[in-house]
Design a protein around this motif. Structure first.
Motif, PDB file in Angstrom:
ATOM      1  N   UNK A  16      -8.409  -1.800 -10.392  1.00 45.56           N
ATOM      2  CA  UNK A  16      -7.771  -0.544  -9.992  1.00 45.56           C
ATOM      3  C   UNK A  16      -6.281  -0.723  -9.710  1.00 45.56           C
ATOM      4  N   UNK A  17      -5.868  -1.987  -9.529  1.00 44.51           N
ATOM      5  CA  UNK A  17      -4.454  -2.238  -9.220  1.00 44.51           C
ATOM      6  C   UNK A  17      -3.606  -2.345 -10.477  1.00 44.51           C
ATOM      7  N   UNK A  18      -4.272  -2.721 -11.564  1.00 43.49           N
ATOM      8  CA  UNK A  18      -3.543  -3.076 -12.782  1.00 43.49           C
ATOM      9  C   UNK A  18      -2.599  -1.967 -13.250  1.00 43.49           C
ATOM     10  N   UNK A  19      -3.105  -0.721 -13.276  1.00 44.01           N
ATOM     11  CA  UNK A  19      -2.281   0.356 -13.823  1.00 44.01           C
ATOM     12  C   UNK A  19      -1.074   0.626 -12.924  1.00 44.01           C
ATOM     13  N   UNK A  20      -1.264   0.486 -11.610  1.00 44.88           N
ATOM     14  CA  UNK A  20      -0.123   0.669 -10.694  1.00 44.88           C
ATOM     15  C   UNK A  20       0.922  -0.418 -10.926  1.00 44.88           C
ATOM     16  N   UNK A  21       0.414  -1.639 -11.122  1.00 42.96           N
ATOM     17  CA  UNK A  21       1.308  -2.783 -11.378  1.00 42.96           C
ATOM     18  C   UNK A  21       2.102  -2.540 -12.654  1.00 42.96           C
ATOM     19  N   UNK A  22       1.406  -2.139 -13.728  1.00 40.79           N
ATOM     20  CA  UNK A  22       2.076  -1.848 -14.999  1.00 40.79           C
ATOM     21  C   UNK A  22       3.138  -0.772 -14.823  1.00 40.79           C
ATOM     22  N   UNK A  70       2.264  -7.257  -7.362  1.00 38.17           N
ATOM     23  CA  UNK A  70       0.820  -7.437  -7.234  1.00 38.17           C
ATOM     24  C   UNK A  70       0.395  -7.444  -5.771  1.00 38.17           C
ATOM     25  N   UNK A  71       1.120  -8.208  -4.958  1.00 40.50           N
ATOM     26  CA  UNK A  71       0.738  -8.354  -3.551  1.00 40.50           C
ATOM     27  C   UNK A  71       0.885  -7.028  -2.806  1.00 40.50           C
ATOM     28  N   UNK A  72       1.882  -6.244  -3.187  1.00 39.75           N
ATOM     29  CA  UNK A  72       2.080  -4.954  -2.531  1.00 39.75           C
ATOM     30  C   UNK A  72       0.867  -4.051  -2.736  1.00 39.75           C
ATOM     31  N   UNK A  73       0.441  -3.916  -3.983  1.00 39.96           N
ATOM     32  CA  UNK A  73      -0.694  -3.030  -4.245  1.00 39.96           C
ATOM     33  C   UNK A  73      -1.999  -3.624  -3.712  1.00 39.96           C
ATOM     34  N   UNK A  74      -2.072  -4.962  -3.697  1.00 44.56           N
ATOM     35  CA  UNK A  74      -3.256  -5.615  -3.128  1.00 44.56           C
ATOM     36  C   UNK A  74      -3.364  -5.321  -1.631  1.00 44.56           C
ATOM     37  N   UNK A  75      -2.295  -5.585  -0.893  1.00 43.59           N
ATOM     38  CA  UNK A  75      -2.347  -5.366   0.560  1.00 43.59           C
ATOM     39  C   UNK A  75      -2.517  -3.887   0.886  1.00 43.59           C
ATOM     40  N   UNK A  76      -1.958  -3.036   0.025  1.00 39.54           N
ATOM     41  CA  UNK A  76      -2.124  -1.599   0.228  1.00 39.54           C
ATOM     42  C   UNK A  76      -3.614  -1.247   0.264  1.00 39.54           C
ATOM     43  N   UNK A  77      -4.383  -1.903  -0.581  1.00 35.56           N
ATOM     44  CA  UNK A  77      -5.836  -1.704  -0.581  1.00 35.56           C
ATOM     45  C   UNK A  77      -6.480  -2.394   0.615  1.00 35.56           C
ATOM     46  N   UNK A 105       6.841  -5.174   1.166  1.00 38.99           N
ATOM     47  CA  UNK A 105       7.634  -4.031   0.718  1.00 38.99           C
ATOM     48  C   UNK A 105       9.085  -4.452   0.510  1.00 38.99           C
ATOM     49  N   UNK A 106       9.571  -5.262   1.447  1.00 45.10           N
ATOM     50  CA  UNK A 106      10.941  -5.744   1.310  1.00 45.10           C
ATOM     51  C   UNK A 106      11.070  -6.739   0.156  1.00 45.10           C
ATOM     52  N   UNK A 107      10.107  -7.653   0.020  1.00 41.24           N
ATOM     53  CA  UNK A 107      10.156  -8.635  -1.079  1.00 41.24           C
ATOM     54  C   UNK A 107      10.215  -7.918  -2.426  1.00 41.24           C
ATOM     55  N   UNK A 108       9.436  -6.849  -2.509  1.00 40.86           N
ATOM     56  CA  UNK A 108       9.367  -6.104  -3.762  1.00 40.86           C
ATOM     57  C   UNK A 108      10.695  -5.415  -4.045  1.00 40.86           C
ATOM     58  N   UNK A 109      11.286  -4.817  -3.018  1.00 38.23           N
ATOM     59  CA  UNK A 109      12.552  -4.137  -3.218  1.00 38.23           C
ATOM     60  C   UNK A 109      13.640  -5.144  -3.600  1.00 38.23           C
TER      61      UNK A 109
END
Lengths: 121, 272
Positions: free
Chosen positions: B207-213, B120-127, B148-152
């Protein structure tokens, strides 16, 4: 003797019966293998051995190395190799390995006269 | 700067609310992860999780500092600082989502919570990197590298646990059952988020939801648990918890704050 260890942190009591594993269960066979870590710093040309760590595979070893050994901007490149693949010379053979080079000073290029003005040699 | 003017002209506090929401998410999850310090399953992972804690607390600091500046401009006498925002606000004033205050549970719980949130935070900060508010954009640009690292890291662990032993898979699925109802709130926009998004300061979470899914799908697929998960989240049986963003928290936050805030409350203005 099996000692039951149960660890509750900050009042977070798990719903299941996990955590109560016999302490003797871990006999070492489940341990992750050891990896040697080599880091190249910004100015350095070569990777230097910095230490070792445990990881399940190479990917995790690199991530662990990032977390353990590059926290203070020590490096910009990491190599890892599983410790068992490092083959080392035997210290007991030091006499036969290195001593013979002791009295062969002619192997050092110190007997040449260099022309004046030649620098950086 | 856009946003601050808007706030002063309308007298609304949406910007500071929005900043506090972002900061509280980071602080509370950072604190939760820090509870693992010294208790990690293995030294290397103990350090990894502690690093993530420090990243999150660092993000919280930047956001609190900015919020404190804005609050001080409108009410200089209040003398707000990053510390007063972190240590002297009460339970109901915290705007973090419920997910981040959930207990650590076992390693699978902690990993899955981190994975849900980091995605969630990755796509949020990306925006937010493209926010019209320069400060938020700058903080996001710095933070997204960390996230990015936390997500990986968390994604790798979800795959390991799902694709590991029967026990690790079972624990991961158990964590999923427990945490899933708290994921809906991530995308449920409250008033200050709607205002912030409308002004181009915040992100439109819809707009983030579908990327998160999509990201979850990829990772769960690789972890070999996608079909099990898809059975679990059939439409109609998908009730979600919410309330944290508007200050209605679970019982857990009180315990977190009791520990987090003890020193400043017992010894006001103490420093170290």
């Amino acid at each position: 003797m099996n000692i039951l260890v149960r660890k509750y942190l900050y009042g977070d009591i798990p719903e299941d019966n996990s955590g109560g594993q016999p302490q003797s269960k871990n006999n070492g066979s489940n341990d992750w293998p050891l990896w040697e870590v080599f880091i190249r710093n910004k100015q350095g040309l070569d990777h230097k051995h910095v230490g070792s760590l445990h990881a399940a595979d190479a990917q995790m070893a690199i991530e662990n190395a990032r977390d353990v050994y590059t926290r203070r901007m020590e490096g910009i490149s990491i190599w890892v190799v599983e410790s068992k693949y490092i083959h080392a010379s035997n210290p007991d053979e030091a006499d036969s390995m290195y001593d013979p080079a002791n009295d062969k000073i002619y192997r050092h290029p110190t007997f040449y006269h260099l022309p004046d003005g030649l620098t950086h040699i | 700067m856009i946003g601050e003017e808007e706030m002063n002209s309308t007298g609304k506090t949406f910007l500071t609310d929005y900043l506090l929401h972002l900061a509280d998410d980071a602080l509370i999850l950072g604190h939760r992860n820090s509870e693992w310090c010294g208790h990690g399953p293995i030294l290397e992972q103990d350090i990894a999780l502690t690093n993530i804690s420090l990243d999150l607390i660092g993000q919280a600091r930047s956001l609190y500092q900015y919020a404190a500046n804005i609050l001080n401009e409108s009410h200089p006498a209040r003398n707000v600082s990053e510390d007063t925002l972190a240590y002297l606000r009460d339970n109901r004033e915290f705007k973090n989502c419920l997910l981040v205050e959930m207990p650590n549970g076992d390693w699978a719980h902690t990993i899955l919570r981190q994975f849900f949130f980091s995605t969630y935070q990755f796509f949020l900060y990306e925006k937010l990197v493209g926010s019209v508010n320069d400060t938020i954009a700058a903080i996001s640009a710095k933070a997204i590298k960390e996230v990015t690292y936390h997500l990986r890291w968390s994604g790798e662990w979800v795959i390991r646990l799902g694709d590991g032993t029967d026990e690790s898979k079972e624990r991961l699925l158990k964590a999923f059952d427990m945490l899933w109802p708290f994921t809906g709130e991530l995308f449920h926009m409250v008033e200050y988020e709607i205002v912030a998004a409308d002004l181009g300061i915040g992100a439109d979470l819809n707009l983030l939801r579908s990327k998160w899914d999509e990201k979850l799908k990829i990772v769960f697929q690789e972890a070999g648990i996608l079909s099990i998960i898809e059975n679990k989240i059939k439409p109609g049986s998908n009730w979600m918890q919410s309330g944290g963003k508007i200050g209605k928290h679970s019982e857990h936050l009180g315990f977190i704050l009791a520990e987090l805030q003890f020193m400043q409350r017992a010894y006001p203005n103490s420093e170290w």
